[in-house]
Write a protein that holds these residues in place. Structure first.
Motif, PDB file in Angstrom:
ATOM      1  N   GLU A  52       0.845  -1.196   0.000  1.00  0.00           N
ATOM      2  CA  GLU A  52       0.000   0.000   0.000  1.00  0.00           C
ATOM      3  C   GLU A  52       0.882   1.247   0.000  1.00  0.00           C
ATOM      4  O   GLU A  52       1.942   1.270   0.636  1.00  0.00           O
ATOM      5  CB  GLU A  52      -0.866   0.045   1.262  1.00  0.00           C
ATOM      6  N   TYR A 108     -12.234  13.017  -1.439  1.00  0.00           N
ATOM      7  CA  TYR A 108     -13.594  12.481  -1.471  1.00  0.00           C
ATOM      8  C   TYR A 108     -14.380  12.873  -0.227  1.00  0.00           C
ATOM      9  O   TYR A 108     -13.825  13.217   0.819  1.00  0.00           O
ATOM     10  CB  TYR A 108     -13.550  10.945  -1.589  1.00  0.00           C
ATOM     11  N   ASP A 138     -16.596  10.582   1.074  1.00  0.00           N
ATOM     12  CA  ASP A 138     -16.936   9.346   1.773  1.00  0.00           C
ATOM     13  C   ASP A 138     -15.728   8.429   1.879  1.00  0.00           C
ATOM     14  O   ASP A 138     -14.778   8.526   1.120  1.00  0.00           O
ATOM     15  CB  ASP A 138     -18.080   8.625   1.044  1.00  0.00           C
ATOM     16  N   ALA A 139     -15.816   7.509   2.857  1.00  0.00           N
ATOM     17  CA  ALA A 139     -14.688   6.621   3.157  1.00  0.00           C
ATOM     18  C   ALA A 139     -14.417   5.619   2.048  1.00  0.00           C
ATOM     19  O   ALA A 139     -13.309   5.086   1.948  1.00  0.00           O
ATOM     20  CB  ALA A 139     -14.956   5.881   4.470  1.00  0.00           C
ATOM     21  N   SER A 140     -15.406   5.346   1.205  1.00  0.00           N
ATOM     22  CA  SER A 140     -15.199   4.399   0.106  1.00  0.00           C
ATOM     23  C   SER A 140     -14.699   5.089  -1.157  1.00  0.00           C
ATOM     24  O   SER A 140     -14.517   4.446  -2.189  1.00  0.00           O
ATOM     25  CB  SER A 140     -16.500   3.654  -0.199  1.00  0.00           C
ATOM     26  N   ALA A 141     -14.475   6.407  -1.069  1.00  0.00           N
ATOM     27  CA  ALA A 141     -13.947   7.193  -2.198  1.00  0.00           C
ATOM     28  C   ALA A 141     -14.801   7.046  -3.443  1.00  0.00           C
ATOM     29  O   ALA A 141     -14.298   6.811  -4.542  1.00  0.00           O
ATOM     30  CB  ALA A 141     -12.496   6.807  -2.483  1.00  0.00           C
ATOM     31  N   SER A 142     -16.115   7.194  -3.265  1.00  0.00           N
ATOM     32  CA  SER A 142     -17.028   7.099  -4.409  1.00  0.00           C
ATOM     33  C   SER A 142     -17.607   8.457  -4.795  1.00  0.00           C
ATOM     34  O   SER A 142     -18.079   8.634  -5.920  1.00  0.00           O
ATOM     35  CB  SER A 142     -18.162   6.117  -4.105  1.00  0.00           C
ATOM     36  N   TYR A 180     -11.927  12.632   2.937  1.00  0.00           N
ATOM     37  CA  TYR A 180     -11.034  11.488   2.736  1.00  0.00           C
ATOM     38  C   TYR A 180     -10.053  11.766   1.593  1.00  0.00           C
ATOM     39  O   TYR A 180     -10.436  12.301   0.556  1.00  0.00           O
ATOM     40  CB  TYR A 180     -11.839  10.217   2.451  1.00  0.00           C
ATOM     41  N   LYS A 236      -7.251   9.984  -0.921  1.00  0.00           N
ATOM     42  CA  LYS A 236      -6.844   8.707  -1.522  1.00  0.00           C
ATOM     43  C   LYS A 236      -5.498   8.904  -2.205  1.00  0.00           C
ATOM     44  O   LYS A 236      -5.354   9.755  -3.079  1.00  0.00           O
ATOM     45  CB  LYS A 236      -7.891   8.252  -2.534  1.00  0.00           C
ATOM     46  N   THR A 254      -2.769   7.108  -4.559  1.00  0.00           N
ATOM     47  CA  THR A 254      -2.694   6.001  -5.507  1.00  0.00           C
ATOM     48  C   THR A 254      -1.299   5.900  -6.107  1.00  0.00           C
ATOM     49  O   THR A 254      -0.740   6.897  -6.581  1.00  0.00           O
ATOM     50  CB  THR A 254      -3.714   6.202  -6.647  1.00  0.00           C
ATOM     51  N   THR A 291      -4.339   3.900  -0.869  1.00  0.00           N
ATOM     52  CA  THR A 291      -4.680   4.004   0.552  1.00  0.00           C
ATOM     53  C   THR A 291      -5.649   5.171   0.706  1.00  0.00           C
ATOM     54  O   THR A 291      -5.494   6.199   0.052  1.00  0.00           O
ATOM     55  CB  THR A 291      -3.426   4.270   1.406  1.00  0.00           C
ATOM     56  N   ILE A 292      -6.654   4.997   1.566  1.00  0.00           N
ATOM     57  CA  ILE A 292      -7.619   6.061   1.833  1.00  0.00           C
ATOM     58  C   ILE A 292      -7.531   6.417   3.316  1.00  0.00           C
ATOM     59  O   ILE A 292      -7.637   5.536   4.170  1.00  0.00           O
ATOM     60  CB  ILE A 292      -9.059   5.628   1.468  1.00  0.00           C
TER      61      ILE A 292
END
Length: 366
Positions: free
Chosen positions: A148, A183, A185-189, A205, A207, A209, A217-218
């Motif tokens: 990661e 983002y 949200d925690a799911s990066a959507s 959040y 992210k 990459t 990693t988020i």
């Protein structure tokens, strides 16, 4: 290979015999390599009594099972903390059918791999495929578990509600070697539209990459805003020139938050300091800046100062009369040249402390 010259093959035969080896039952074609046969088949052993010259030819069956074919398809790389299962059929799908597989850390298959269903480290491992004949082949398999990206997030310092916070600032996340995205949200959507100008408190959040491996990693980042102070301004009462007005008096900012520090300005941007806030001599709109010295947050409010000009009272002395006649001071001719709309009162002294009750019939010179 198989050796048909070994003692065990002819155990139980007469002693002292001489053995020769052939590929045919008539023993006319000599077997070239009886001690290292590499091909399954029926061969022939001729046992001869060298004293009498008598002999017997017997067949011997040699079985050399072929090795199983173990064909490895390296599993796709994953990102930690994901693991790789070497027992899935896709890894050995092109191998011989019916094999039993075991998993090893070394090419000689001496150290078993206990976690072969959840391999968590990059490396070369080994798969041994064994068929029902007991024959086996060992082949290497390459596993790649990419790490990661390391992302360190420092929550930004709280700012005043009128400001914004830049989540893209290096102080928030120092991992500039990675591609960063932001983002809600925690799911990066749900992507954050303006990460460089966040204006609402909350948890967002980041992210990180690794664009080479695709691993990411988020991490959460908390944004806080200090509230603006409550500044209440009450316009001071109007006064008459040459009196002055103080906008530093307690009553002007009564109802505001306690503990504020006040500064005074002539413009709404609070860039030009008002030199005499405690003795303003000119009507106008001024500005009071109330600052919370703990947070540094402030509010600027206008305050209206009214200083009324004195009226112009112009007196035309009334004509003299002869007693017992009297003089009426309220007639318009006395104040005809004064400012319009005035209300008049009449007094015996210049400080207007003793009223003149008979101002419509003054009977004494004075």
């Amino acid at each position: 290979t198989v050796s048909i010259t070994s003692i065990g093959v002819t155990t139980g035969s007469d002693s002292g015999l001489t053995y020769t080896y052939f590929t045919n039952a008539a023993a006319t074609t000599v077997l070239a390599n009886p001690s290292a046969i590499t091909t399954s088949g029926t061969y022939y052993i001729k046992g001869t009594n060298t004293t009498t010259g008598c002999f017997v030819i017997k067949p011997v069956v040699v079985t050399i099972n072929s090795l199983p074919s173990v064909v490895i398809t390296n599993p796709a790389a994953v990102c930690a903390p994901a693991t790789i299962d070497l027992s899935v059929s896709s890894v050995t799908v092109s191998s011989s059918a019916g094999l039993t597989y075991t998993y090893w850390r070394d090419a000689s298959a001496t150290t078993s791999l206990s976690n072969y269903t959840a391999v968590s480290a990059t490396g070369t491992y080994y798969i041994k495929g064994t068929n029902t004949n007991g024959c086996s082949s060992i082949q290497p398999v390459s596993v790649t578990v990419n790490l990661e990206p390391v992302l360190t997030v420092v929550n930004p310092t709280a700012v005043c509600a009128s400001s914004t916070i830049d989540l893209t600032a290096p102080a928030v996340s120092s991992n500039s070697t990675y591609s960063l995205s932001y983002y809600r949200d925690a799911s990066a959507s749900v992507q954050l539209v303006s990460p460089e100008a966040v204006s609402a408190s909350g948890t967002y959040y980041i992210k990180a990459t690794n664009t080479t491996t695709g691993c990411f990693t988020i991490k959460p980042v908390t944004v806080s805003f200090n509230p603006a102070p409550n500044v209440v301004v009450t316009n001071p009462p109007a006064v008459c020139s040459p009196a002055t007005v103080s906008i530093t008096s307690i009553g002007v900012t009564a109802g505001s938050d306690s503990g504020l520090t006040y500064t005074y300005f002539t413009n709404p941007g609070a860039t030009t300091v008002l030199s005499n806030p405690s003795a303003i001599a000119t009507s106008g709109t001024y500005y009071i800046k109330g600052t919370n010295t703990t947070t540094g947050c402030f509010v600027i409010k206008p305050v209206v100062v009214t200083i009324n000009a004195l009226p112009s009272v112009v007196i035309t002395n009334p004509a003299a009369v002869c007693a017992p006649a009297t003089i009426d001071l309220s007639v318009s001719s006395v104040t005809v040249s004064s400012s319009t709309g005035l209300t008049y009162t009449y007094w015996r002294d210049a400080s207007a402390t003793t009223s003149l009750s008979n101002y419509t019939a003054v009977s004494a010179t004075g």
